[in-house]
Write a protein that holds these residues in place. Structure first.
Motif, PDB file in Angstrom:
ATOM      1  N   ASP A 109      53.458  41.222  37.907  1.00  9.97           N
ATOM      2  CA  ASP A 109      52.460  40.168  37.760  1.00  9.97           C
ATOM      3  C   ASP A 109      51.273  40.360  38.691  1.00  9.97           C
ATOM      4  N   TYR A 138      38.767  32.868  42.382  1.00  6.82           N
ATOM      5  CA  TYR A 138      38.507  33.386  41.035  1.00  6.82           C
ATOM      6  C   TYR A 138      37.878  32.308  40.156  1.00  6.82           C
ATOM      7  N   SER A 142      55.690  34.194  32.227  1.00  9.31           N
ATOM      8  CA  SER A 142      54.351  34.772  32.132  1.00  9.31           C
ATOM      9  C   SER A 142      53.976  35.012  30.673  1.00  9.31           C
ATOM     10  N   ALA A 193      43.384  31.700  43.268  1.00 11.06           N
ATOM     11  CA  ALA A 193      42.959  30.911  42.110  1.00 11.06           C
ATOM     12  C   ALA A 193      41.630  30.216  42.380  1.00 11.06           C
ATOM     13  N   SER A 204      43.272  39.595  26.270  1.00  9.92           N
ATOM     14  CA  SER A 204      44.058  39.377  27.481  1.00  9.92           C
ATOM     15  C   SER A 204      45.542  39.267  27.159  1.00  9.92           C
ATOM     16  N   THR A 206      48.776  33.909  34.802  1.00 16.39           N
ATOM     17  CA  THR A 206      49.752  34.666  35.583  1.00 16.39           C
ATOM     18  C   THR A 206      49.920  34.048  36.964  1.00 16.39           C
ATOM     19  N   ILE A 207      48.837  33.587  37.560  1.00 10.42           N
ATOM     20  CA  ILE A 207      48.931  32.879  38.841  1.00 10.42           C
ATOM     21  C   ILE A 207      49.763  31.609  38.681  1.00 10.42           C
ATOM     22  N   MET A 218      41.114  40.640  37.272  1.00 15.72           N
ATOM     23  CA  MET A 218      39.984  40.383  38.167  1.00 15.72           C
ATOM     24  C   MET A 218      38.969  41.518  38.138  1.00 15.72           C
ATOM     25  N   PRO A 258      44.369  36.613  34.865  1.00 16.14           N
ATOM     26  CA  PRO A 258      44.741  36.105  36.197  1.00 16.14           C
ATOM     27  C   PRO A 258      45.252  34.674  36.240  1.00 16.14           C
ATOM     28  N   ILE A 274      47.285  40.576  37.580  1.00 17.09           N
ATOM     29  CA  ILE A 274      46.204  39.729  38.084  1.00 17.09           C
ATOM     30  C   ILE A 274      45.037  40.573  38.570  1.00 17.09           C
ATOM     31  N   LEU A 290      48.395  32.167  46.564  1.00 19.21           N
ATOM     32  CA  LEU A 290      48.090  31.992  45.143  1.00 19.21           C
ATOM     33  C   LEU A 290      47.004  30.931  44.941  1.00 19.21           C
ATOM     34  N   ILE A 307      45.661  38.182  46.556  1.00 18.55           N
ATOM     35  CA  ILE A 307      46.621  38.732  45.598  1.00 18.55           C
ATOM     36  C   ILE A 307      47.173  40.060  46.103  1.00 18.55           C
TER      37      ILE A 307
END
Length: 449
Positions: free
Chosen positions: A316, A262, A157, A259, A303, A359-360, A324, A356, A320, A255, A425
């Motif tokens: 994690d 988002y 990450s 994703a 970030s 990390t995803i 968001m 996010p 996320i 996930l 998530i």
């Protein structure tokens, strides 16, 4: 010996992926500003019946970017899959070098459009060439694959966010200077020539580095699944492995869903934001466009700092969710922006909006074996491309329909979709204690052998 040692150190740096990321993003931010301003200039005299002059310009610009971005997202699908297969078969540099050739050709095409006053529609052909090379859909998974291979699961990450940080800082620098470079003249050719020449040269240098110097590194594997193969109790091993595999598949689907939602929200909002700032009451100039793009790139830095600070006390999944919430609040405030200072206030609320996605990707890479990194990450990128085929026309048409009564409606819609993306998530967060219990069982069995 100082000079030779310095040369060796510089050569070692140039063999890594980071210089390519920096140079490519510098060139891309220069190109993005140039394209945005060239399109505005070419659409200045657009006229549509029953629409005002400004509304006609907004419609012409949004229609151009809708077609252009649809081509960029549709054409790379098959080429990126082929490049991903090549990557997983050992040719890890292919998904980076081939797309960079497409970047170079598309930048050169816009330069020719400006110099020779070619029709703006030529850029649709350039977008097609860019897509045939794999485009960003192949390039970014290729970068992330190299980052994943060169890092352990525990540090992944952080490594991926460091890649995003370099990407953001490069974009910040490029955006800050892009507006000023655009205003420079080259002989009697007009604005934008110097900007596009610099962008083209940067992409040429990227392509040379990726073909000649780039080196693929591989870190020692510390995946928890590797230990399971050492257990003596085959039946117990199979039972635990099957339970873990089931959880991994469910997590992969969740996930992907997060994703997609988002990306739908962020991509749709950013699709309109570049045009939104061109209209009244903001009516941005070339320099202001560069500064506005720089504000967006600054979010890469905030970030990254957020990940460094928060990952010490949260996991994690929480990271996320924080990202968001940050984007949802910032883009909702953007709905009511009527002055430039309000734009920057809205952007400041989105400080952690870029947490996010990397990390995803990090969580996703931990659900699959290393041999499938390229295919999995490219599959995610392709899913995001398909989403783009939906949100680009959807947000464009919604913006055109609401332009007269509430231009910021698309940003409110984006905020709502972001909140929906938090649901899968959150489900993963609820499943995490069960997964950790399964992993502790694996570790205990391994210790008993």
């Amino acid at each position: 010996m100082v000079v030779p040692n310095s040369c060796l150190a510089a050569f070692a740096v140039l063999r890594q992926i980071e210089p390519i990321i920096v140079l490519e993003q510098l060139g891309s931010t220069l190109f993005d500003t140039a394209l945005q301003l060239v399109v505005k200039d070419r659409c200045a005299n657009a006229t549509y019946s029953e629409l005002s002059r400004e509304a006609s310009q907004q419609k012409a610009m949004t229609d151009f970017f809708m077609t252009y971005n649809l081509i960029i997202r549709l054409v790379p699908i098959l080429p990126s899959l082929l490049l991903a297969r090549l990557s997983d078969r050992g040719r890890r540099k292919a998904p980076i070098a081939v797309p960079l050739s497409g970047y170079l050709l598309s930048r050169l095409a816009l330069l020719l459009v400006v110099i020779f006053r070619l029709p703006l529609e030529v850029m649709f052909g350039a977008a097609g060439l860019f897509g045939l090379s794999g485009g960003f859909c192949a390039y970014w998974p290729g970068v992330m694959t190299l980052a994943s291979l060169g890092s352990t699961a525990a540090d992944r990450s952080k490594v991926m966010m460091r890649v995003e940080l370099l990407y953001g800082i490069s974009g910040l620098v490029g955006s800050l200077v892009s507006g000023h470079l655009f205003l420079l003249y080259s002989s009697s050719l007009g604005h934008g020539i110097v900007l596009l020449i610099v962008s083209t040269l940067l992409h040429l240098l990227c392509l040379i580095l990726s073909v000649v110097l780039l080196q693929v590194k591989r870190a020692p594997s510390d995946e928890p699944g590797d230990d399971c193969r050492l257990l003596r109790d085959a039946s117990e091993d199979a039972r635990v492995a099957a339970a873990t595999a089931g959880k991994d598949k469910a997590n992969v689907l969740l996930l992907f869903a997060a994703a997609v939602l988002y990306n739908f929200a962020v991509g749709g909002a950013m699709e309109i934001l570049g045009v939104f700032v061109m209209k009244e009451p903001l009516s941005w100039t070339a320099t202001q466009v560069g500064y506005g793009n720089a504000a967006g790139c600054m979010i890469f830095l905030t970030s990254f700092l957020g990940v460094l600070l928060l990952r010490r006390c949260v996991g994690d999944v929480v990271l996320i969710l924080v990202g968001m919430v940050s984007f949802a609040s910032g883009i909702y405030f953007m709905s009511f922006v009527t002055a430039t200072y309000m734009f920057y206030l809205a952007r400041s609320l989105s400080l952690f909006a870029l947490i996010p996605m990397p990390t995803i990707r990090s969580l996703l890479s931990q659900q699959v074996p290393a041999s499938s990194y390229g295919t999995t990450l490219t599959s995610l990128q392709l899913a995001l491309k398909f989403v783009g085929l939906a949100y680009i026309p959807a947000f464009t048409k919604i913006y055109q329909r609401t332009l007269d009564w509430f231009p910021g409606f698309v940003f409110t819609l984006s905020s709502i979709i972001t909140v929906l993306g938090m649901i899968p998530i959150s489900i993963i967060g609820c499943r995490s204690p069960q997964r950790q219990k399964c992993q502790r069982t694996q570790a205990a069995l391994t210790h008993q052998q």
